[in-house]
Design an enzyme around this catalytic site. Structure first.
Site, PDB file in Angstrom:
ATOM      1  N   CYS A  39       2.328  -2.332   9.122  1.00 33.79           N
ATOM      2  CA  CYS A  39       1.310  -2.446   8.090  1.00 33.79           C
ATOM      3  C   CYS A  39       1.248  -3.877   7.544  1.00 33.79           C
ATOM      4  CB  CYS A  39       1.624  -1.466   6.964  1.00 33.79           C
ATOM      5  SG  CYS A  39       0.321  -1.291   5.729  1.00 33.79           S
ATOM      6  N   ASP A  41       1.130  -4.525   4.514  1.00 31.25           N
ATOM      7  CA  ASP A  41       1.775  -4.463   3.205  1.00 31.25           C
ATOM      8  C   ASP A  41       2.766  -5.620   3.029  1.00 31.25           C
ATOM      9  OD1 ASP A  41       3.761  -3.561   1.089  1.00 31.25           O
ATOM     10  OD2 ASP A  41       2.406  -1.850   1.046  1.00 31.25           O
ATOM     11  N   ARG A  43       5.308  -5.926   1.374  1.00 33.28           N
ATOM     12  CA  ARG A  43       6.719  -5.565   1.218  1.00 33.28           C
ATOM     13  C   ARG A  43       7.415  -5.300   2.548  1.00 33.28           C
ATOM     14  NH1 ARG A  43       5.272  -0.641  -2.610  1.00 33.28           N
ATOM     15  NH2 ARG A  43       3.727  -0.509  -0.917  1.00 33.28           N
ATOM     16  N   HIS A  98       5.637   2.951   6.693  1.00 29.90           N
ATOM     17  CA  HIS A  98       6.562   2.688   5.585  1.00 29.90           C
ATOM     18  C   HIS A  98       6.239   3.549   4.373  1.00 29.90           C
ATOM     19  CE1 HIS A  98       3.713   0.396   3.008  1.00 29.90           C
ATOM     20  NE2 HIS A  98       3.137   0.141   4.163  1.00 29.90           N
ATOM     21  N   CYS A 101       2.813   3.724   1.292  1.00 26.51           N
ATOM     22  CA  CYS A 101       1.743   3.030   2.000  1.00 26.51           C
ATOM     23  C   CYS A 101       0.406   3.309   1.325  1.00 26.51           C
ATOM     24  CB  CYS A 101       1.703   3.483   3.461  1.00 26.51           C
ATOM     25  SG  CYS A 101       0.377   2.722   4.430  1.00 26.51           S
TER      26      CYS A 101
END
Length: 220
Positions: A39, A41, A43, A98, A101
């Site tokens: 992803c 993302d 993080r 993850h 999400c």
């Protein structure tokens, strides 16, 4: 931007000098062993999670770690998969979802995305996972989201199998496919076991694989 520029300067004065030989070698070649699809993302940092050096991972990042099925008009993900497998010769592909999400949260909560038409269109590549997840009973919204994240990883692996380069490499015994889910809070990673179609602790079962290089080795 100030933080980014300071980071570049720190990289040039501290990190780069420690890896001069590595970067000299990488200046003319790359031989990554794994295509890592995850992803966008902020993080989720593939190289940090896997503790790999530059040149060791070929990475695709997008909303929801999605791999569209192969079609008549392949997009950027398809092109990158094809290049990684057919040109670079990666031996493993990991699709890594993850916790928490945003893309999977929108799907599991059936959020209206009319104001985000591009996002809504992109997430339709997860429709098969959505249908399965919606048909199940969940103990809580958090449990429903967790299940959606895992169903999506499984669905994207299925989509990946439609790509000719992937099918050919597996038929030749040269490619393994893995499905992971990373928990941001604990650092734990679960992997899809193709024999049981269940996610298990990767630290306890490090040999876990979703689809082995033998085409007959597939998730149930």
């Amino acid at each position: 931007m100030k933080a980014l520029i300071e980071g570049i300067l720190k990289f040039q004065t501290e990190a780069f000098p420690q890896r001069t030989d590595l970067f000299k070698h990488l200046s003319t070649t790359q031989q990554p062993g794994t295509l890592f699809i995850t992803c966008s993302d902020s993080r989720v940092i593939p190289e940090m999670l896997t503790q790999q050096e530059p040149g060791e991972l070929f990475v695709i990042r997008n909303a929801g770690n999605i791999v569209p099925s192969y079609g008549p008009e392949p997009g950027g993900v398809s092109a990158t998969v094809e290049y990684a497998v057919a040109v670079l010769g990666v031996t493993d592909i990991v699709i890594c979802g993850h916790s928490d999400c945003g893309a999977m949260t929108a799907i599991s909560q059936c959020k209206c995305l009319d104001h985000l038409p591009a996002v809504a269109s992109w997430l339709r590549h997860a429709d098969s996972a959505k249908v399965i997840n919606q048909g199940r009973t969940h103990l809580s919204p958090a449990h429903k989201l967790s299940s959606m994240v895992r169903e999506n990883v499984a669905a994207q692996l299925t989509n990946l199998l439609t790509h000719p380069s992937v099918r050919l490499a597996r038929q030749q015994g040269q490619l393994n496919l893995h499905g992971w889910v990373y928990d941001i809070e604990s650092g734990a990673v679960e992997a899809l076991d193709g024999r049981t179609n269940q996610f298990v602790s990767l630290s306890e079962h490090p040999q876990t694989c979703a689809y082995g290089s033998n085409p007959e080795t597939v998730a149930a």
